[in-house]
Design an enzyme around this catalytic site. Structure first.
Site, PDB file in Angstrom:
ATOM      1  CB  SER A 139      -0.857  -0.017   1.265  1.00  0.00           C
ATOM      2  OG  SER A 139      -1.465   1.234   1.480  1.00  0.00           O
ATOM      3  CE1 TYR A 164      -4.243  -2.671   5.427  1.00  0.00           C
ATOM      4  CE2 TYR A 164      -3.572  -0.366   5.308  1.00  0.00           C
ATOM      5  CZ  TYR A 164      -3.925  -1.547   4.681  1.00  0.00           C
ATOM      6  OH  TYR A 164      -3.932  -1.602   3.322  1.00  0.00           O
ATOM      7  CE  LYS A 168      -1.720  -4.435   3.222  1.00  0.00           C
ATOM      8  NZ  LYS A 168      -1.981  -5.765   2.649  1.00  0.00           N
TER       9      LYS A 168
HETATM   10  C1  WQD Z   1      -9.737   9.445   0.944  1.00  0.00           C
HETATM   11  C2  WQD Z   1      -9.955  10.939   1.156  1.00  0.00           C
HETATM   12  C3  WQD Z   1     -10.200  11.542   3.464  1.00  0.00           C
HETATM   13  C4  WQD Z   1     -13.970   9.361   4.022  1.00  0.00           C
HETATM   14  C5  WQD Z   1      -6.991   4.512   3.115  1.00  0.00           C
HETATM   15  C6  WQD Z   1      -5.882   3.849   3.866  1.00  0.00           C
HETATM   16  C7  WQD Z   1      -4.878   3.292   2.915  1.00  0.00           C
HETATM   17  C8  WQD Z   1      -5.539   2.375   1.919  1.00  0.00           C
HETATM   18  C9  WQD Z   1      -6.734   2.981   1.283  1.00  0.00           C
HETATM   19  C10 WQD Z   1      -6.504   0.208   2.328  1.00  0.00           C
HETATM   20  C11 WQD Z   1      -9.170  11.508   2.330  1.00  0.00           C
HETATM   21  C12 WQD Z   1     -11.469  11.810   2.708  1.00  0.00           C
HETATM   22  C13 WQD Z   1     -12.809   9.907   3.527  1.00  0.00           C
HETATM   23  C14 WQD Z   1     -15.063  10.220   4.321  1.00  0.00           C
HETATM   24  C15 WQD Z   1     -13.750  12.094   3.577  1.00  0.00           C
HETATM   25  N1  WQD Z   1      -5.835   1.185   2.610  1.00  0.00           N
HETATM   26  N2  WQD Z   1     -12.700  11.251   3.311  1.00  0.00           N
HETATM   27  N3  WQD Z   1     -14.899  11.554   4.078  1.00  0.00           N
HETATM   28  O1  WQD Z   1      -7.231   7.506   3.771  1.00  0.00           O
HETATM   29  O2  WQD Z   1      -6.450   7.870   1.381  1.00  0.00           O
HETATM   30  O3  WQD Z   1      -6.472   5.601   2.346  1.00  0.00           O
HETATM   31  O4  WQD Z   1      -7.594   3.575   2.243  1.00  0.00           O
HETATM   32  O5  WQD Z   1      -6.847  -0.802   2.501  1.00  0.00           O
HETATM   33  O6  WQD Z   1      -3.914   2.624   3.646  1.00  0.00           O
HETATM   34  O7  WQD Z   1      -5.271   4.794   4.726  1.00  0.00           O
HETATM   35  O8  WQD Z   1      -8.611   6.654   1.784  1.00  0.00           O
HETATM   36  O9  WQD Z   1     -11.005   6.643   1.174  1.00  0.00           O
HETATM   37  O10 WQD Z   1     -10.375   6.764   3.622  1.00  0.00           O
HETATM   38  O11 WQD Z   1      -9.964   8.755   2.165  1.00  0.00           O
HETATM   39  O12 WQD Z   1     -13.660  13.309   3.388  1.00  0.00           O
HETATM   40  O13 WQD Z   1     -16.124   9.787   4.797  1.00  0.00           O
HETATM   41  O14 WQD Z   1     -11.330  11.165   1.459  1.00  0.00           O
HETATM   42  O15 WQD Z   1      -9.960  12.520   4.426  1.00  0.00           O
HETATM   43  O16 WQD Z   1      -8.804  12.827   1.977  1.00  0.00           O
HETATM   44  P1  WQD Z   1      -7.161   7.038   2.400  1.00  0.00           P
HETATM   45  P2  WQD Z   1     -10.059   7.140   2.218  1.00  0.00           P
END
Ligand code: WQD
Length: 376
Positions: A139, A164, A168
């Protein structure tokens, strides 16, 4: 024991896919079967459904023993040994693992046990059966707060902020050490950015349990009326609209990256030269297959903000999606997107689909399966 050779046709190559009933795993099964591989799935169904594999059969038209399924956890050494005895496995694509960042903070033991120890058991049993070809589901989280953008593979790794991410990062090291200790190993570490979307058929997609943590499934559930409004975590980041920027990649593109990695390991594409890899690349084996550790980012190279995503999804579903700005989420970085040159040059792989297409396919899945696989 010598490693199994990947210098043969896809039709003669059997790939063990752990976590093959899950979101990325099921899409990868489709692409492997489309490319003529034989596939054996091991999945404990703890966060997935066997229905996904029925759908994989429907999509690919494969209804014979080219796709086999075992309900088992990778910590179950005896069950794994039985799989290796019943199938002539050549390579492993290892997806099985827990993946919720927040939950991992609450349940570190479960995460270290399942993700970390499970991978050790898998590698040990594989080695006992002469299988040392492995593609690992890593990741972009291993980069932590990235030192530069776009993120290349030689961007320094940073301490993970949760168990998590720690698993990785640690498993990347374990798999690298396997090669250092035994030059027969052939390892690819794929660092995913943000996988979203679904197969264009609308038959397989992401099916999170409970309230989604990730942006896309949350937005999709608002669109289908299951959740009221999207919470936007922060609008004061130094980005074009103040919201966080990520590199969203279509899950089908991501799945195809795994097929490309297998071809690369088999010496069918790429140069594999150490200087172009910047990672550990051993001399190819006598049959032309690779030895070493290849590290590749899988992203699109394009960053999209939270609001960009919400608006693209609005266009896909034809509705206005209510949202509300909330405080920043702890641990989030402002901007994160990949440099994808290395995967293009070595694997011959580039992402094909843009954000509009990701949302269109994601919406098709969500609207056709509002309760995921539960009602199937
Ligand atoms: C994306 C953007 C949030 C939810 C995570 C893990 C990573 C990988 C993928 C997987 C960010 C914003 C999110 C919401 C929002 N792991 N957001 N409202 O954090 O980039 O990555 O998932 O198995 O290791 O950390 O992905 O989809 O959670 O967030 O505004 O309800 O959307 O702040 O900017 P992230 P995400």
């Amino acid at each position: 024991m010598a490693n199994k050779s990947l210098a043969k046709d896809h039709a003669d190559t059997c790939v063990l896919v752990t976590g093959g009933a899950g979101f990325i795993g099921s899409h990868t099964c489709v692409e492997l079967l489309n490319q003529g591989y034989r596939v054996v799935v091991v999945d404990d169904l703890s966060n997935s459904s066997e229905v996904a594999l029925d759908r994989v059969r429907r999509i690919t038209g494969v209804d014979d023993d080219r796709l086999a399924f075992y309900e088992a956890n990778v910590l179950d050494r005896e069950a794994l040994a039985q799989v290796f005895e019943e199938h002539d496995i050549d390579a492993i694509i290892h997806f099985a693992g827990f993946k919720a960042v927040g939950e991992s903070v609450q349940k570190p033991l479960e995460y270290y046990w399942n993700n970390f120890a499970g991978t050790l058991v898998l590698c040990d049993v594989a080695r006992d059966h002469g299988v040392k070809n492995i593609v690992f589901s890593s990741s972009a989280t291993v980069y932590g707060e990235p030192e530069f953008i776009p993120i290349t593979e030689d961007c320094p790794k940073h301490e993970a902020t949760n168990p998590y991410g720690q698993t990785k990062s640690m498993l990347e090291q374990v798999l690298t050490d396997l090669y250092v200790g035994d030059g027969e190993w052939n390892v690819v570490l794929l660092r995913y950015f943000n996988p979203i979307g679904a197969h264009e058929s609308g038959l397989i997609g992401e099916d999170p349990k409970g309230i989604p943590n990730n942006l896309l499934p949350y937005v999709a559930q608002v669109a289908v009326g299951k959740l009221e409004r999207v919470g936007v975590f922060g609008d004061d980041y130094p980005t074009h609209d103040g919201t966080g920027v990520r590199d969203y990649i279509h899950v089908v593109d991501l799945a195809r990256g795994h097929v490309a990695a297998l071809d690369w390991m088999g010496g069918k594409v790429g140069t594999g030269k150490a200087d172009t890899l910047g990672t550990l690349a051993g001399e190819p084996a006598a049959d032309g297959t690779r030895r070493g550790v290849g590290i590749f980012n899988l992203g699109t190279g394009t960053g999209s903000s939270v609001l960009d995503v919400i608006h693209a999804f609005e266009r896909a579903c034809g509705k206005t999606l209510p949202y509300e700005v909330k405080p920043r989420r702890a641990g989030d970085v402002a901007v994160n997107y990949a440099a994808c040159d290395k995967a293009r040059e070595e694997l011959g792989w580039t992402a094909q689909y843009d954000l509009e297409r990701m949302c269109a396919d994601g919406w098709r899945w969500q609207s056709q399966n509002p309760d995921g696989y539960a009602t199937a």
